[in-house]
Scaffold this active site. Sequence first.
Site, PDB file in Angstrom:
ATOM      1  CG  ASP A  36       8.210  -0.279   0.072  1.00 31.75           C
ATOM      2  OD1 ASP A  36       8.641   0.789   0.448  1.00 31.75           O
ATOM      3  OD2 ASP A  36       8.645  -0.778  -0.806  1.00 31.75           O
ATOM      4  CD  GLU A 210       7.094   6.775  -3.201  1.00 35.46           C
ATOM      5  OE1 GLU A 210       7.060   6.217  -4.373  1.00 35.46           O
ATOM      6  OE2 GLU A 210       8.362   6.739  -2.706  1.00 35.46           O
TER       7      GLU A 210
END
Length: 448
Positions: A36, A210
């Site tokens: 991420d 997301e």
Amino acid sequence: MSEYRSSLILAASMLFICVSDSFGQNPVITNQFTADPAARVFDGRVYLYPSHDIPVTEGHGRPGWFCMEDYHVFSSDNLSDWTDHGVIISQANVPWVHPTSYALWAPDCISRNGRYYFYFPAPAKDTTFGRGFSIGVAVADKPSGPFVPLPEPMKNVHGIDPCLFVDKDGQAYLYWAARNFYVAKLKENMLELAAAPKMIEGLPGKGLKEGPSVFERKGIYYLTYPHVQDTTERLEYAVGDNPMGPFKVMGVIMDETRDCWTNQQSIVEFKNQWFLFYHHNDLSPHFDKNRAVRIDSLFFNEDGTIKKVTPTLRGVGLTDAAQRIQIDRYSSISNQGASIAFMDTLNIFGGWKTILGTAKAWIQYNGVDFGSTKFKSINVRALSHAGGTLQVRLNKVDGPIIALVEIPSGNEWNIIRAHVSGLETGVHNLVVSSTENKPVEVDWVSFE
Ligand code: FUB
């Protein structure tokens, strides 16, 4: 001593500096799992704020799922050499985080009025803050910390994957994911919402999305995000003329890889080139919850649309010819006879090797910087049970031969030095090939 005060002291004492063993190839960080990636450019340096996957152990995390206990920050001034500044936040030192959640998911960091604000999602131990994930903030005077976490999570923000954007007028926006994406203006203090959150409309309704990440280029606001259109996440983007939206879906930045169910991105411009930071499971091919950050170059079309990025192992940045050049992070490879394997499957952080199994098998590694040095020899760390000969060429598969390296037969790794000739200064590609049907394994090559 209060819990909050002790967390401040621990935050400061946890900070240390070390240099990671990576040289711009993919994955970028090879001494731990990272995911991420939130990349930011602060004062001419790239700062990388990734999630930190760790293996689940007895009593720590849920088997088969993500396990994330802390965050490190890394920085680089050339995208090749990365400094690991150590742990900046640990779940044990944030008063509101559930102490056994191991769920410090995708973070972001932004600079505002000379301070650095680090936003991170985690489940709160006190459900009066809300069930599921809350989002907390930690503040620092420098991008590498020390970061001091606030004692409570942000109010009216429930979800994961916070992303920050500060517009040219100084207004800051917070985005996050909770099945849909939400956006809210932040107050000047960066710690509170200035108005009620708004759901961003017009994005795909089906399939999980997301990891929102927003940037602006030439007046266009880009909202990028992972989305499961088919089997696993792919990276998509939408554009708008206002940070609050509406946004229009434009297309795919990176196709799904299928090997790793998640992907997550950030896009930054550094030294006049745009880069896509994302993740894959290079260091954990059989368990995709232990991920590794990658970087590849990203290009725009004239009309501002984004050209699709093909993931590479070579990554970005030049590799100094005097360093260990890990040719297994190749730019291209022959269709037959050449393969890559872990050096030691029991120690994946030990990296990979190239196996040139048959005659004429080759591997090409681009972007080696010879500078203005007149290198005289090449060192090759190699192993060949039957013995073999490697050819090293410049620039392309049929480029000029600059070295022949005889690898002795044996069962040990050796560093073999050979004379180089015809080597030019500047930046060149390297091609290493085998001349016989005798397998040769190569760990790295280096010039001196
Ligand atoms: O890293 C944990 C979660 O997986 C992130 O928050 C999501 O975006 C996905 O990458």
